[in-house]
Design a protein around this motif. Structure first.
Motif, PDB file in Angstrom:
ATOM      1  N   VAL A   4      31.559  29.570  42.564  1.00  0.00           N
ATOM      2  CA  VAL A   4      31.006  29.338  41.228  1.00  0.00           C
ATOM      3  C   VAL A   4      29.548  28.899  41.308  1.00  0.00           C
ATOM      4  CG1 VAL A   4      31.827  26.936  41.130  1.00  0.00           C
ATOM      5  CG2 VAL A   4      31.394  28.194  39.009  1.00  0.00           C
ATOM      6  N   PHE A  24      31.370  38.482  36.856  1.00  0.00           N
ATOM      7  CA  PHE A  24      32.250  38.288  38.014  1.00  0.00           C
ATOM      8  C   PHE A  24      32.668  39.641  38.590  1.00  0.00           C
ATOM      9  CE2 PHE A  24      36.622  38.132  39.626  1.00  0.00           C
ATOM     10  CZ  PHE A  24      36.483  37.219  40.665  1.00  0.00           C
ATOM     11  N   LEU A  42      41.484  41.261  42.088  1.00  0.00           N
ATOM     12  CA  LEU A  42      40.482  40.502  41.335  1.00  0.00           C
ATOM     13  C   LEU A  42      39.863  41.333  40.217  1.00  0.00           C
ATOM     14  CD1 LEU A  42      38.603  38.655  44.228  1.00  0.00           C
ATOM     15  CD2 LEU A  42      40.092  37.614  42.516  1.00  0.00           C
ATOM     16  N   THR A  49      41.222  35.366  33.145  1.00  0.00           N
ATOM     17  CA  THR A  49      41.365  34.940  34.537  1.00  0.00           C
ATOM     18  C   THR A  49      40.045  35.100  35.282  1.00  0.00           C
ATOM     19  OG1 THR A  49      43.697  35.595  34.540  1.00  0.00           O
ATOM     20  CG2 THR A  49      42.631  35.322  36.689  1.00  0.00           C
ATOM     21  N   GLN A  50      39.393  36.235  35.060  1.00  0.00           N
ATOM     22  CA  GLN A  50      38.091  36.464  35.694  1.00  0.00           C
ATOM     23  C   GLN A  50      37.068  35.440  35.204  1.00  0.00           C
ATOM     24  OE1 GLN A  50      37.681  40.512  34.435  1.00  0.00           O
ATOM     25  NE2 GLN A  50      38.662  41.361  36.272  1.00  0.00           N
ATOM     26  N   ARG A  52      37.711  32.375  34.379  1.00  0.00           N
ATOM     27  CA  ARG A  52      37.989  31.073  35.000  1.00  0.00           C
ATOM     28  C   ARG A  52      37.435  30.986  36.419  1.00  0.00           C
ATOM     29  NH1 ARG A  52      42.827  31.355  31.864  1.00  0.00           N
ATOM     30  NH2 ARG A  52      44.000  32.323  33.560  1.00  0.00           N
ATOM     31  N   TYR A  53      37.309  32.128  37.098  1.00  0.00           N
ATOM     32  CA  TYR A  53      36.670  32.096  38.417  1.00  0.00           C
ATOM     33  C   TYR A  53      35.196  31.692  38.300  1.00  0.00           C
ATOM     34  CZ  TYR A  53      40.756  34.507  40.328  1.00  0.00           C
ATOM     35  OH  TYR A  53      42.024  34.842  40.722  1.00  0.00           O
ATOM     36  N   ASN A  57      37.650  27.893  39.026  1.00  0.00           N
ATOM     37  CA  ASN A  57      38.938  28.226  39.637  1.00  0.00           C
ATOM     38  C   ASN A  57      38.730  28.902  40.992  1.00  0.00           C
ATOM     39  OD1 ASN A  57      40.138  27.259  37.325  1.00  0.00           O
ATOM     40  ND2 ASN A  57      41.569  28.979  37.153  1.00  0.00           N
ATOM     41  N   LYS A  58      39.559  28.532  41.954  1.00  0.00           N
ATOM     42  CA  LYS A  58      39.435  29.081  43.305  1.00  0.00           C
ATOM     43  C   LYS A  58      40.027  30.489  43.383  1.00  0.00           C
ATOM     44  CE  LYS A  58      37.978  25.522  45.953  1.00  0.00           C
ATOM     45  NZ  LYS A  58      36.883  25.580  46.934  1.00  0.00           N
ATOM     46  N   ILE A  59      39.340  31.354  44.093  1.00  0.00           N
ATOM     47  CA  ILE A  59      39.904  32.659  44.441  1.00  0.00           C
ATOM     48  C   ILE A  59      40.960  32.429  45.516  1.00  0.00           C
ATOM     49  CG2 ILE A  59      39.386  34.904  45.482  1.00  0.00           C
ATOM     50  CD1 ILE A  59      36.571  34.666  44.282  1.00  0.00           C
TER      51      ILE A  59
END
Length: 308
Positions: A4, A24, A42, A49-50, A52-53, A57-59
């Motif tokens: 991030v 992203f 991904l 969800t994308q 939140r990365y 948020n961790k991949i």
């Protein structure tokens, strides 16, 4: 560095205004081999969800491993080069890299290496223990917060180029005419001479745009109404002069060649202590060239010394 932090750090320069999710996707898809795109989870996750990365948020280790195994470093470097060129932000990216431990010499490759390191660390899934922030770390966080605020400054208000030459332009324009005349052995070069040498008319129009690009920074700094930023245009002029003074002292066959070399040096050099350079809107090649014209107006720079 976390993903991030990497993505947010480069966002002003390579996102082209995309949404968080689309930005992203752009990073991941350009880091991957083309034949690996369809099977990358991904890229197929929902937009939220994308998103939140991009907010911390961790991949997952599995997804990171897929990206790492199918990375295309040449493709990603070429994509970075294009985006940085389009946003005219080489200087800002260089500054960002040096603040994150990179030399800032080959910026596309260094950005690629950073992302590769981040993806690899996610694959290894190393859990680092949190430690109490030192005074230095707290100061670094404060600096980063300030830079983010500067990066979010509104665009400076553009100044249109008047149809007729203004009185304040005369010093640098006289030097432009002297430079054109020096190149063509035409000592009395003036506006009417453009009929004989039309190629210089295009150059002349570009130079006026540059001058007013810098003038817009001067005015917009004043309109920020901030005591801490009130001297930023003077700092920009000082830094630019320091960058180009040695180049201006070299010997050239004519004043026009001298001007071109000085302008090239100005655009390729970072401007030290000009904190507004953290924003992509407050520094670019045109502004740097325009500052050179302001230095001519100030009497600190001449293209043809005999033109007094």
């Amino acid at each position: 560095m976390e993903f991030v932090d990497y993505a947010k750090g480069l966002q002003p320069y390579i996102s082209e205004g995309k949404t968080e999710a689309d930005y992203f996707v752009a990073i991941i898809s350009n880091f991957l081999e083309n034949n690996a795109l369809d099977n990358c989870h991904l890229l197929n996750y929902k937009k939220d969800t994308q998103y939140r990365y991009m907010t911390g948020n961790k991949i997952s280790r599995r997804d990171a491993q897929y990206v790492y195994d199918h990375r295309d470093l040449i493709k990603y470097t070429e994509w970075l080069n294009k985006k940085i060129y389009n946003s005219d932000s080489r200087e800002q990216v260089t500054i960002w890299l040096t603040k994150n431990g990179k030399p800032g010499e080959y910026i596309e490759n260094e950005c690629q290496e950073l992302l590769e390191e981040i993806i690899l660390s996610l694959c290894q899934n190393v859990q680092k223990q949190k430690k109490t922030s030192s005074e230095f770390e707290e100061s670094l966080i404060l600096v980063q917060e300030i830079e983010k605020k500067i990066a979010s400054l509104p665009k400076p208000l553009p100044l249109s180029v008047p149809d007729t030459i203004t009185d304040t332009e005369m010093p640098y324009i006289s030097q432009l005419f002297a430079a054109y005349g020096d190149a063509e052995t035409c000592p009395n070069f003036c506006e009417d001479t453009f009929n004989k040498f039309p190629e210089y008319k295009h150059d002349f129009d570009d130079r006026r745009i540059e001058y007013f690009s810098a003038a817009s920074i001067e005015r917009s700094v004043a309109e920020l109404n901030s005591q801490n930023l009130s001297n930023q245009f003077d700092i920009l002029k000082t830094a630019t002069f320091d960058n180009i003074v040695d180049t201006s002292r070299k010997k050239y066959s004519n004043g026009y060649e001298k001007m071109l070399n000085v302008m090239e040096k100005a655009t390729s050099s970072p401007v030290e202590n000009y904190i507004l350079s953290s924003s992509p809107y407050w520094i670019n090649g045109k502004i740097k060239k325009g500052v050179c014209h302001h230095l001519v107006n100030d009497g600190k720079l001449k293209w043809v010394k005999s033109n007094d």
